[in-house]
Design an enzyme around this catalytic site. Structure first.
Site, PDB file in Angstrom:
ATOM      1  N   HIS A   1      55.342  60.655 -20.788  1.00  0.00           N
ATOM      2  CA  HIS A   1      55.628  61.255 -19.474  1.00  0.00           C
ATOM      3  C   HIS A   1      56.395  62.561 -19.664  1.00  0.00           C
ATOM      4  O   HIS A   1      56.735  62.922 -20.784  1.00  0.00           O
ATOM      5  CB  HIS A   1      56.382  60.274 -18.569  1.00  0.00           C
TER       6      HIS A   1
ATOM      7  N   ARG B   1      64.736  54.885 -22.246  1.00  0.00           N
ATOM      8  CA  ARG B   1      64.759  56.104 -21.427  1.00  0.00           C
ATOM      9  C   ARG B   1      66.211  56.344 -21.022  1.00  0.00           C
ATOM     10  O   ARG B   1      66.936  55.374 -20.739  1.00  0.00           O
ATOM     11  CB  ARG B   1      63.861  55.967 -20.185  1.00  0.00           C
TER      12      ARG B   1
ATOM     13  N   HIS C   1      60.912  61.784  -6.098  1.00  0.00           N
ATOM     14  CA  HIS C   1      60.112  62.870  -6.684  1.00  0.00           C
ATOM     15  C   HIS C   1      60.043  63.918  -5.590  1.00  0.00           C
ATOM     16  O   HIS C   1      59.175  63.885  -4.729  1.00  0.00           O
ATOM     17  CB  HIS C   1      58.718  62.383  -7.087  1.00  0.00           C
TER      18      HIS C   1
ATOM     19  N   TYR D   1      58.788  54.881 -26.259  1.00  0.00           N
ATOM     20  CA  TYR D   1      58.311  53.534 -25.897  1.00  0.00           C
ATOM     21  C   TYR D   1      57.393  53.023 -26.998  1.00  0.00           C
ATOM     22  O   TYR D   1      56.361  53.637 -27.287  1.00  0.00           O
ATOM     23  CB  TYR D   1      57.567  53.595 -24.556  1.00  0.00           C
TER      24      TYR D   1
ATOM     25  N   ASP E   1      68.594  58.974  -9.188  1.00  0.00           N
ATOM     26  CA  ASP E   1      67.536  58.448 -10.057  1.00  0.00           C
ATOM     27  C   ASP E   1      68.094  58.399 -11.477  1.00  0.00           C
ATOM     28  O   ASP E   1      68.114  59.419 -12.158  1.00  0.00           O
ATOM     29  CB  ASP E   1      66.311  59.378  -9.953  1.00  0.00           C
TER      30      ASP E   1
ATOM     31  N   GLU F   1      68.180  58.759 -18.307  1.00  0.00           N
ATOM     32  CA  GLU F   1      67.875  59.673 -17.199  1.00  0.00           C
ATOM     33  C   GLU F   1      69.128  60.036 -16.417  1.00  0.00           C
ATOM     34  O   GLU F   1      69.860  59.156 -15.967  1.00  0.00           O
ATOM     35  CB  GLU F   1      66.857  59.016 -16.241  1.00  0.00           C
TER      36      GLU F   1
ATOM     37  N   HIS G   1      56.581  51.724 -15.170  1.00  0.00           N
ATOM     38  CA  HIS G   1      56.905  51.369 -13.782  1.00  0.00           C
ATOM     39  C   HIS G   1      56.974  49.858 -13.591  1.00  0.00           C
ATOM     40  O   HIS G   1      56.456  49.312 -12.617  1.00  0.00           O
ATOM     41  CB  HIS G   1      55.891  51.999 -12.818  1.00  0.00           C
TER      42      HIS G   1
ATOM     43  N   ASP H   1      54.574  39.893  12.825  1.00  0.00           N
ATOM     44  CA  ASP H   1      55.601  40.500  13.690  1.00  0.00           C
ATOM     45  C   ASP H   1      56.697  41.246  12.929  1.00  0.00           C
ATOM     46  O   ASP H   1      57.692  41.657  13.525  1.00  0.00           O
ATOM     47  CB  ASP H   1      56.261  39.411  14.551  1.00  0.00           C
TER      48      ASP H   1
ATOM     49  N   ASP I   1      66.142  51.442 -14.556  1.00  0.00           N
ATOM     50  CA  ASP I   1      65.928  52.707 -13.848  1.00  0.00           C
ATOM     51  C   ASP I   1      66.164  52.397 -12.374  1.00  0.00           C
ATOM     52  O   ASP I   1      65.325  51.768 -11.725  1.00  0.00           O
ATOM     53  CB  ASP I   1      64.499  53.200 -14.105  1.00  0.00           C
TER      54      ASP I   1
ATOM     55  N   HIS J   1      61.755  65.824 -12.900  1.00  0.00           N
ATOM     56  CA  HIS J   1      61.133  66.214 -11.621  1.00  0.00           C
ATOM     57  C   HIS J   1      62.247  66.667 -10.698  1.00  0.00           C
ATOM     58  O   HIS J   1      63.427  66.366 -10.930  1.00  0.00           O
ATOM     59  CB  HIS J   1      60.365  65.029 -11.022  1.00  0.00           C
TER      60      HIS J   1
ATOM     61  N   GLU K   1      64.987  63.131 -18.204  1.00  0.00           N
ATOM     62  CA  GLU K   1      64.734  61.735 -18.523  1.00  0.00           C
ATOM     63  C   GLU K   1      63.783  61.508 -19.702  1.00  0.00           C
ATOM     64  O   GLU K   1      62.729  60.890 -19.540  1.00  0.00           O
ATOM     65  CB  GLU K   1      64.211  61.008 -17.288  1.00  0.00           C
TER      66      GLU K   1
HETATM   67  N1  GLY Z   1      62.406  56.324 -11.047  1.00  0.00           N
HETATM   68  C1  GLY Z   1      61.288  57.147 -11.064  1.00  0.00           C
HETATM   69  C2  GLY Z   1      61.421  58.223 -12.022  1.00  0.00           C
HETATM   70  O1  GLY Z   1      62.245  58.168 -12.893  1.00  0.00           O
HETATM   71  O2  GLY Z   1      60.760  59.203 -11.943  1.00  0.00           O
HETATM   72 MN    MN Z   2      63.005  60.184 -12.482  1.00  0.00          MN
HETATM   73 MN    MN Z   3      63.993  57.047 -12.774  1.00  0.00          MN
END
Ligand code: GLY
Ligand code: MN
Ligand code: MN
Length: 439
Positions: free
Chosen positions: A348, A404, A359, A386, A269, A406, A241, A37, A258, A352, A382
């Site tokens: 990466h 990272r 994103h 790593y 972000d 960002e 992630h 529910d 993050d 973005h 960002e």
């Molecule tokens: N938090 C997702 C990214 O940095 O793209």
């Molecule tokens: Mn990001």
């Molecule tokens: Mn991020």
């Protein structure tokens, strides 16, 4: 509704682009069940909300440029005192007209009877096929129904055109009021990161740090995170992630956070990485400075006229130089960049688009070439490095360091504005902030 005039402007703009032989059909997001529910917290589809401002589920908007009796039609739930006692207020048909400015409103339960008639005589159906399989079937059903009546003189639309391109191009360029919301989302998120830095210490659980973040979001009117927060200490900082957020923070580790708030349907972000005990070790400091330099260099590339990939290229250049200087890579910089050797530590891309979706929508290329940055676009910058434990041919002193940094960056007329500047990132600033918290 806050922004009725702006939603109207967007609809007018879109209708002008599609012309009087087109019709736009757009459904909001379905309710998603969590278990039995209980449903997941509801959020309307971003495209749908962008055009309508309508927040309730079970709704479809239709735009019919030049239609005499009205161009903007909403199908939605009718008012129902009994249901509203259980599930909350509904705007109903009258609200759809009076609050949201629909020219006409019909019960969602009548859509099969009414929508084919609205499509009749239009040549092009603008619709985002493939996002919602059930609704796709319904739209195709209406089209087929009209086609079957062609012998009776009914003119069925001949084309389905992806709505995404026109609409997402509009969403890519943020208006003054959108930028205001994004500044606020970034400021709330910056405050949350500050609280997390001040709270973190050895012995604390990652989820307890997350709780501090969510607390700040909610206290400031951001009812939800824009995406699941990543709070990863030590080796977890190397998992891009990581969202388990379940381990205990240890002395000597770095913590990568993050996390970004969603405010007013706009995402922030932000990533910051800092030492759990408030002081960077020698190895952490060296690697952190490389990432920070790469981030500064990338941000400097954000200006009108530069292309999308220039910040990434700048980041890769500085990261690769730093990796060579620290002995983590060996060889000529240009070769290491060309053959992608840096990807062992930086796998990466540098950013973005950012907007209603974290994103966000919008093309990155025009044809075969990277698109040019223009004022009103918002992107993240960002870069990271790593180095998980057991990294082959890597000195142990670098293991379990994931970094990272960002930020959210608006392209302005002359260059850029860092929307997330409210949270520190220089080494001495972080150490000073954390020392202040411990005192
Ligand atoms: N938090 C997702 C990214 O940095 O793209
Ligand atoms: Mn990001
Ligand atoms: Mn991020």
């Amino acid at each position: 509704m806050k922004n009725r005039a702006e939603h109207l402007r967007r609809r007018k703009n879109l209708m002008q682009q599609i012309g009087s032989d087109g019709i736009v059909i757009i459904a909001t997001a379905p309710i998603r069940q969590r278990n039995r529910d209980v449903d997941h917290q509801y959020r309307p589809d971003s495209d749908f909300f962008y055009l309508t401002g309508f927040e309730e589920p079970e709704a479809v908007a239709v735009l019919i440029p030049g239609r005499e009796p009205g161009e903007f039609i909403i199908f939605c739930r009718e008012r129902d005192p009994k249901m509203e006692t259980w599930d909350g207020y509904r705007a109903g048909l009258e609200g759809a007209r009076e609050i949201y400015g629909a020219d006409d409103a019909f019960p969602i339960t009548d859509i099969d009877d009414i929508l084919p008639g609205l499509m009749e005589g239009r040549e092009k159906v603008y619709y985002a096929m493939g996002c919602n399989t059930n609704f796709d079937q319904q739209v195709l059903g209406w089209l087929n129904q009209l086609k079957k009546q062609q012998r009776a003189g009914v003119h069925a639309p001949g084309e389905i055109i992806a709505l995404d391109h026109l609409l997402h191009e509009m969403r890519l360029f943020k208006s003054t009021s959108e930028i205001r919301s994004m500044r606020r989302a970034a400021q709330i998120s910056a405050d949350a990161h500050r609280r997390a830095m001040q709270f973190s210490r050895p012995g604390v659980k990652e989820y307890q740090v997350e709780a501090e973040i969510i607390h700040t979001f909610m206290q400031n009117g951001a009812r939800s995170a824009a995406y699941p927060s990543i709070v990863g200490g030590g080796g977890n900082s190397c998992i891009l992630h990581y969202i388990e957020n379940s381990e205990t923070l240890k002395n000597g580790e770095l913590l990568l956070i993050d996390a970004g708030a969603e405010y007013d349907y706009y995402a922030a972000d932000i990533t910051r990485t800092f030492p759990v005990n408030g002081r960077f070790s020698r190895a952490q400091r060296k690697l952190y400075q490389v990432v920070l330099n790469a981030q500064h260099a990338a941000i400097e590339q954000v200006k009108p006229g530069n292309h999308w990939n220039q910040p990434h290229e700048a980041a890769v250049q500085v990261l690769t130089e730093g990796l060579v200087e620290l002995g983590l890579l060996k060889g000529r910089i240009s070769t290491l960049i060309k053959n992608g050797a840096y990807k062992k530590f930086y796998m990466h891309r540098t950013g973005h688009w950012l907007g209603m979706d974290v994103h966000d929508v919008g093309e990155y290329k025009e044809g075969d070439v990277w698109r040019t940055l223009e004022p009103g676009m918002v992107l993240t910058i960002e870069p990271g490095l790593y180095i998980p434990a057991d990294s082959k041919k890597v000195d142990k002193k670098w293991w379990n360091i994931g970094i990272r940094i960002e930020d959210d960056v608006l392209v302005t007329k002359d260059g850029y504005e860092v929307l997330s500047a409210g949270i520190v990132k220089e080494i001495d600033e972080i150490e000073a902030l954390m020392a202040g918290a411990a005192a």
